[in-house]
Design an enzyme around this catalytic site. Structure first.
Site, PDB file in Angstrom:
ATOM      1  N   GLY A  54       0.817  -1.198   0.000  1.00  0.00           N
ATOM      2  CA  GLY A  54       0.000   0.000   0.000  1.00  0.00           C
ATOM      3  C   GLY A  54       0.854   1.252   0.000  1.00  0.00           C
ATOM      4  CB  CYS A  55       0.169   4.662   1.259  1.00  0.00           C
ATOM      5  SG  CYS A  55       0.989   6.246   1.467  1.00  0.00           S
TER       6      CYS A  55
END
Length: 221
Positions: A54-55
């Site tokens: 993810g981020c």
């Protein structure tokens, strides 16, 4: 009717071009997944590991809280294009995912524990993203540098899947190259604690991880 014929022709032509482009991109990405892994040599007793989850703002902060980790760098990995940028990776056409380079002391924390951190700090069953971040650039990937790391990753992934009773979404890739992200992405969570995304997504994710594995955290975390 005559006016519609050119429009139909253009539509069909564009459709064929898109299919050809997608086929080419898929072939390039398959080549990345089938490549021989690149091993990164130790430097001053420190080793490096690579993860996408993810981020990268979130993942960088998570690994930096782990005892034995000296530095975490945000960047891009897993794709087929050279010199990816934040803008290009967000198109989903570079093959890259937002990733981190974890620089760690193997005498304090080993690769096996870093994998445990990886799974404990995400939703392991979420496909093609993490939390509100959706798309191939946010997909989960664990990178291996040799056959021993690959076997360890696959064993842990299989064990977790059996425990959860669901497939684990993380892809397993041979490490090829890590591209360092733009300067403004580095240490983003620490430098921007009042950013709404950091407050509402990154920090809660960090705290959930810290509560799940308190025994491996640095003393100041």
């Amino acid at each position: 009717m005559k006016k519609m014929i050119p429009i139909l022709f253009i539509t069909l032509l564009l459709s064929c071009q898109n299919k050809a482009q997608n086929k080419e991109l898929n072939a390039k990405q398959n080549a990345v997944q089938m490549a021989a892994p690149v091993s990164v040599p130790s430097e001053n007793g420190m080793e490096r590991a690579y993860f996408a989850s993810g981020c990268f703002w979130c993942v960088e902060a998570i690994y930096e809280s782990v005892n034995g980790v000296s530095e975490v760098i945000s960047g891009y990995a897993g794709g087929h294009t050279k010199y990816p940028t934040y803008e290009s990776s967000n198109t989903g056409r570079t093959g890259h995912a937002e990733a981190v380079e974890v620089i760690y002391n193997p005498k304090i924390v080993n690769f096996s524990t870093l994998i445990d951190v990886y799974f404990a700090s995400q939703n392991p069953t979420q496909v093609n993203g993490q939390g509100p971040d959706i798309g191939s650039q946010y997909r989960s990937i664990i990178f291996y540098q040799n056959t021993e790391q690959k076997s360890l990753i696959l064993d842990k992934k299989e064990a977790l899947s059996k425990k959860l009773g669901k497939p684990v979404a993380a892809e397993v890739y041979p490490f090829q190259k890590f591209w360092v992200a733009e300067d403004y992405h580095q240490d983003y969570e620490r430098l921007h604690p009042n950013n709404s995304y950091i407050k509402n997504v990154s920090i809660p994710r960090l705290k959930r991880f810290q509560a799940s594995m308190p025994e491996i955290l640095k003393k100041n975390h």
